[in-house]
Motif scaffolding. Structure first.
Motif, PDB file in Angstrom:
ATOM      1  N   ARG A  54       0.919  -1.701  -0.270  1.00  0.00           N
ATOM      2  CA  ARG A  54      -0.339  -0.383  -0.282  1.00  0.00           C
ATOM      3  C   ARG A  54       0.973   1.588   0.485  1.00  0.00           C
ATOM      4  O   ARG A  54       1.669   1.309   1.132  1.00  0.00           O
ATOM      5  N   ALA A  55       0.412   1.790  -0.731  1.00  0.00           N
ATOM      6  CA  ALA A  55       2.078   3.429  -0.880  1.00  0.00           C
ATOM      7  C   ALA A  55       2.126   4.516  -0.104  1.00  0.00           C
ATOM      8  O   ALA A  55       2.870   4.641   0.050  1.00  0.00           O
ATOM      9  N   LYS A  56       0.483   4.196   0.625  1.00  0.00           N
ATOM     10  CA  LYS A  56       0.691   4.874   1.779  1.00  0.00           C
ATOM     11  C   LYS A  56       1.274   5.101   3.755  1.00  0.00           C
ATOM     12  O   LYS A  56       0.650   5.737   4.205  1.00  0.00           O
ATOM     13  N   GLU A  57       1.322   3.558   3.091  1.00  0.00           N
ATOM     14  CA  GLU A  57       0.813   2.730   4.369  1.00  0.00           C
ATOM     15  C   GLU A  57       2.457   2.334   5.000  1.00  0.00           C
ATOM     16  O   GLU A  57       3.319   2.656   4.198  1.00  0.00           O
ATOM     17  N   VAL A  58       2.515   3.122   6.638  1.00  0.00           N
ATOM     18  CA  VAL A  58       4.416   3.383   6.573  1.00  0.00           C
ATOM     19  C   VAL A  58       4.515   1.635   7.959  1.00  0.00           C
ATOM     20  O   VAL A  58       3.464   1.356   8.509  1.00  0.00           O
ATOM     21  N   TYR A  59       5.510   1.325   7.215  1.00  0.00           N
ATOM     22  CA  TYR A  59       5.546  -0.415   8.669  1.00  0.00           C
ATOM     23  C   TYR A  59       7.255  -0.236   8.485  1.00  0.00           C
ATOM     24  O   TYR A  59       7.621   0.240   7.312  1.00  0.00           O
ATOM     25  N   GLY A  60       7.439  -0.748   8.700  1.00  0.00           N
ATOM     26  CA  GLY A  60       9.075  -1.691   8.595  1.00  0.00           C
ATOM     27  C   GLY A  60       9.802  -1.134  10.305  1.00  0.00           C
ATOM     28  O   GLY A  60       8.732  -0.517  11.435  1.00  0.00           O
ATOM     29  N   ASN A  61      10.598  -1.607  10.718  1.00  0.00           N
ATOM     30  CA  ASN A  61      11.623  -1.460  11.565  1.00  0.00           C
ATOM     31  C   ASN A  61      10.897  -1.242  12.699  1.00  0.00           C
ATOM     32  O   ASN A  61      11.110  -1.827  14.412  1.00  0.00           O
ATOM     33  N   GLY A  62      10.380  -3.034  13.094  1.00  0.00           N
ATOM     34  CA  GLY A  62       9.393  -3.525  13.650  1.00  0.00           C
ATOM     35  C   GLY A  62       8.365  -3.819  13.945  1.00  0.00           C
ATOM     36  O   GLY A  62       7.215  -4.337  14.552  1.00  0.00           O
ATOM     37  N   TRP A  63       7.464  -2.440  13.221  1.00  0.00           N
ATOM     38  CA  TRP A  63       6.359  -2.973  12.392  1.00  0.00           C
ATOM     39  C   TRP A  63       5.868  -3.692  11.469  1.00  0.00           C
ATOM     40  O   TRP A  63       6.159  -2.599  10.429  1.00  0.00           O
ATOM     41  N   ALA A  64       5.058  -4.289  12.085  1.00  0.00           N
ATOM     42  CA  ALA A  64       4.358  -4.883  10.285  1.00  0.00           C
ATOM     43  C   ALA A  64       3.897  -4.361   9.964  1.00  0.00           C
ATOM     44  O   ALA A  64       2.901  -3.476  10.218  1.00  0.00           O
ATOM     45  N   GLU A  65       3.820  -4.453   8.392  1.00  0.00           N
ATOM     46  CA  GLU A  65       3.124  -4.365   7.178  1.00  0.00           C
ATOM     47  C   GLU A  65       0.957  -4.698   7.956  1.00  0.00           C
ATOM     48  O   GLU A  65       1.138  -5.803   8.577  1.00  0.00           O
ATOM     49  N   GLY A  66       0.675  -3.357   7.897  1.00  0.00           N
ATOM     50  CA  GLY A  66      -0.646  -3.979   8.188  1.00  0.00           C
ATOM     51  C   GLY A  66      -0.913  -3.689   9.220  1.00  0.00           C
ATOM     52  O   GLY A  66      -2.003  -3.817   9.574  1.00  0.00           O
ATOM     53  N   GLY A  67       0.204  -3.539   9.951  1.00  0.00           N
ATOM     54  CA  GLY A  67      -0.521  -2.792  12.068  1.00  0.00           C
ATOM     55  C   GLY A  67      -0.283  -4.099  12.589  1.00  0.00           C
ATOM     56  O   GLY A  67       0.100  -5.327  12.473  1.00  0.00           O
ATOM     57  N   LYS A  68      -0.866  -3.042  13.730  1.00  0.00           N
ATOM     58  CA  LYS A  68      -0.865  -4.563  14.805  1.00  0.00           C
ATOM     59  C   LYS A  68      -2.216  -4.412  15.154  1.00  0.00           C
ATOM     60  O   LYS A  68      -3.414  -3.374  15.400  1.00  0.00           O
TER      61      LYS A  68
END
Length: 152
Positions: A54-68
């Motif tokens: 997803r172009a506007k999603e922020v994830y990485g460095n511990g935060w999973a794609e799709g959120g928590k």
């Protein structure tokens, strides 16, 4: 900085029709390129089509794609005409770099991919490496909640 909660046109109908799975409510981080449109009915409409990400999603460095997923989500009565939906704090410690920056937090039902609320943080926020990113929903047992329902 004040956080603004933007509710989608279909949100009340989803809860009234009991089509929200509260055990699968997730929070997704979004960049400042996201924006609120009350007519959006899917996560992909809010966060950008998933192809492959997803172009506007922020994830990485511990935060999973799709959120928590928000744990221990439950509805309770506040007064005769009022109810609330509350849940546990969401926390993730940044590892290997920063989490963010993010301007928005999307609350959504991961079972149906329906957006519920888009929280505007008022500015870009992030968690530095080894620092936790936290979102608190009613930890004190007070009237603060993910959502307050008020019947008038």
């Amino acid at each position: 900085m004040a956080v603004t909660a933007n509710v989608y046109n279909h949100t009340a109908a989803l809860f009234a029709g009991q089509t929200v799975t509260i055990s699968t409510l997730n929070v997704m981080l979004l960049s400042s390129s996201a924006s609120f449109d009350a007519t959006h009915t899917t996560v992909n409409a809010v966060a950008g089509a998933a192809s492959p990400h997803r172009a506007k999603e922020v994830y990485g460095n511990g935060w999973a794609e799709g959120g928590k997923t928000i744990a221990s989500v439950a509805a309770s009565t506040v007064t005769t005409n009022d109810a609330k939906l509350a849940g546990d704090q969401v926390s993730e410690t940044a590892s290997g770099g920063i989490i963010g920056p993010c301007r928005y937090v999307l609350l959504y039902d991961s079972t149906s991919s329906k957006p519920i609320i888009l929280f505007d943080l008022g500015q870009d926020e992030y968690a530095g490496d080894t620092t936790p990113l936290k979102m608190t929903f009613d930890l004190t047992g007070g009237t603060n909640a993910i959502i307050n329902f008020i019947v008038t």
